[in-house]
Scaffold this active site. Structure first.
Site, short mmCIF file in Angstrom:
data_model
loop_
_atom_site.label_atom_id
_atom_site.label_comp_id
_atom_site.label_asym_id
_atom_site.label_seq_id
_atom_site.Cartn_x
_atom_site.Cartn_y
_atom_site.Cartn_z
N ARG A 12 11.03 5.53 -33.61
CA ARG A 12 11.73 4.28 -33.27
C ARG A 12 13.17 4.56 -32.86
NH1 ARG A 12 16.52 1.56 -35.43
NH2 ARG A 12 16.25 -0.67 -35.09
N THR B 7 25.28 1.34 -40.07
CA THR B 7 25.60 2.08 -38.85
C THR B 7 27.10 2.23 -38.91
OG1 THR B 7 23.77 1.38 -37.40
CG2 THR B 7 25.84 1.71 -36.33
N GLY C 30 18.63 -3.68 -34.81
CA GLY C 30 18.79 -3.10 -33.48
C GLY C 30 17.94 -3.75 -32.41
N GLY D 98 16.82 2.55 -31.92
CA GLY D 98 17.48 1.25 -32.02
C GLY D 98 18.46 1.01 -30.89
#
Ligand code: ASP
Length: 309
Positions: free
Chosen positions: A199, A171, A224, A201
């Site tokens: 999904r 990230t 996450g 996070g």
């Protein structure tokens, strides 16, 4: 005030030999300078964190924007958020694919919508209507990330060792303090390799992977779901505001809470004096900071940070 910017480019094991540290450090440095230029010209923290994250999104080495990881079905679904501590303004997008720089999509959400988080086709329509630049098809794909998905699915099918976490997630993010004492945070991610479509996070959830108020700013990276469970960003701020903990003490407590739920990762955080804290419980975290005078530091493993002053 002591304008300062801190950034990260993801946390993981990062086995030496599997990647080129110099290339990562160069990418971090470019992002630090992009944000520093703004702070040095007395620009606002929210602009500095956005510019730093744009630079990291544009760099295919990092899992955000170009170079984002793939979902289980071979698509990209990107999450991003910005938060302006001066106003508590928040803008976020989740599960999107299209805007070249998801962090600019988050900024557009903050600036041009009455909402804080947009998803789905409605988000894309809104972003197009507000002139956010979209990428051409294939722009986000990189061979390394496709290979990471193949490896992960093959490992699952054969019940063998899982993918190294350096290939699985990552990230990018930034936190900053500007000349006027305002704090801001921005975070952007492709999420986790092989995630289920749909999904979301911690990155786009204010209070979890992204936070900025008058006390501190935080941008997280790692598992996450764990950061969401402990509301990491808000927990850091609450400890500082309500328990009067200093940044390092509060950051250590947040890391302990992360460990208690089995979470791995780290974050970059800054307080209103410009002090930064860059904790992580993985083997490494791509990270760096730059002071008002332009002196920059970058680290990958457990290198000691240089003195503050
Ligand atoms: N925190 C990100 C997510 O869970 C991934 C990462 O930072 O590695 O989407």
């Amino acid at each position: 005030m002591n304008p300062t910017l801190a950034i990260h480019g993801g946390a993981g094991t990062m086995p030496p030999g599997s990647m080129d540290p110099a290339a990562y450090r160069a990418g971090l440095h470019r992002a630090l300078m992009a944000g520093h230029k703004i702070l040095a010209a007395d620009g606002p923290a929210i602009e500095a964190v956005t510019a730093a994250v744009v630079a990291l999104e544009d760099d295919p080495l990092f899992n955000a924007g170009r170079g984002a990881v793939f979902t289980r079905d071979g698509q990209h679904e990107m999450d991003a958020a910005v938060m302006d501590g001066a106003t508590l303004g928040i803008g976020a997008v989740a599960g999107i694919c299209g805007p070249r720089n998801p962090v600019l999509a988050a900024r557009a959400t903050m600036e041009h919508s009455p909402h804080v988080l947009l998803v789905g086709l409605g988000a894309l329509d809104f972003l197009r209507a507000h002139g956010v630049a979209f990428a051409e098809p294939g722009y986000f794909d990189t061979p390394g990330r496709r290979e990471a998905l193949r490896t992960m699915l093959a490992a699952e099918a054969s019940f063998s060792a899982d993918l190294d976490d350096a290939d699985r997630h990552g990230t990018v993010g930034a936190v900053a303090l500007d000349r006027f004492g305002n704090l801001a945070a921005a975070t952007s991610t492709g999420g986790m390799t092989g995630k289920l479509p749909g999904r979301v996070g911690d990155t786009p959830l204010a209070g979890a992977g992204t936070w900025a108020d008058a006390a501190c700013a935080l941008s997280a990276t790692g598992h996450g779901e764990s950061f969401i469970r402990i509301a990491a960003g808000h927990e850091l701020s609450a400890r500082m505001r309500l328990a009067h903990e200093d940044l390092d003490t509060a950051a250590a407590a947040v890391m302990a809470a992360l460990a208690a739920v089995g979470g791995t990762g780290g974050f970059v955080a800054i307080d209103r004096t410009g002090r930064v804290s860059l904790p992580f419980n993985t083997r490494g975290m791509y990270r760096g900071f730059v002071h008002a005078d332009g002196a920059a530091w970058t680290g990958i493993y457990q290198e000691a940070m240089q003195a503050w002053s």
